[in-house]
Design an enzyme around this catalytic site. Sequence first.
Site, PDB file in Angstrom:
ATOM      1  CG  LEU A  68      26.068  32.609 -94.735  1.00 48.87           C
ATOM      2  CD1 LEU A  68      26.285  34.045 -94.858  1.00 48.87           C
ATOM      3  CD2 LEU A  68      27.431  31.944 -94.325  1.00 48.87           C
ATOM      4  CG  ASN A 128      25.507  14.583-105.471  1.00 49.22           C
ATOM      5  OD1 ASN A 128      25.873  13.410-106.291  1.00 49.22           O
ATOM      6  ND2 ASN A 128      26.128  15.560-104.898  1.00 49.22           N
ATOM      7  CB  CYS A 186      18.956  21.952 -99.126  1.00 45.14           C
ATOM      8  SG  CYS A 186      19.753  20.501 -98.288  1.00 45.14           S
TER       9      CYS A 186
END
Length: 258
Positions: A68, A128, A186
Amino acid sequence: MDDRQLLRYSRHILLQEIGIEGQQRLLDSRVLIIGVGGLGSPAALYLAASGVGRLMLCDHDKVDYSNLQRQIIHRTATIGQPKVASALAALREINPEVECVALPIRADEAKLRELIAQADIVLDCSDNFETRYAVNRVCLALRKPLVSGAAIQFHGQVSVFDFRRDDAPCYNCLFPEDSEAEELRCATTGVFAPLVGIIGTLQAAEALKLLMDIERGLNGKLLSLNALDMNILRSGLSKDPSCRACGESLLAARRVKQ
Ligand SMILES: [Zn+2]
């Protein structure tokens, strides 16, 4: 276009480069977005708001708390839902005229072929290398323009490969599959929230122009952004004659034509 559509899209129609004709092209177009995360969120929001006729969203993942901070199409209330379902609900509120298709799957190369064949243009918003190379191969084979984006930490990049043209370089020319490029994620390295917003929005901008045949922008170029210094670098890409993806496929295409 009816009166309501003329009003909804009036600020596009006013633009000399777009006009009614350009807007109509958007309404008639079909776009596939692969990945509805940080990049796919703003890309899907802008494409839907702009009136792209049919938007296909492909992502197998579910909305998680940690998404989020940057995946702005999702809501706290949609945690646990498939990302494509969460995105669909947001897009319908913004523009119910857009036909949105939710594909809650991890598409393998065969499935990608089926999906990409139904699209005029593809946005690679995945995270990816495996997906990026597969999307590149299929777009190349089917001659569909590809808008590729990536973002990690404070670094982002966007490229456009218009495979309708014989001289277009491909993603594999830029980052050869056999190179030892390290895949950063990430989840382990972090990513600056607005960076994915900037890159995904750039992807939407390039996609809209391609759909309207506006031949200005990042076609055959690489835009690199350092969001820490806020430095933007644009460089030209050239086709690698020994590229394993487009070198061979071009030869094969020529053989078929002969
Ligand atoms: Zn290539």
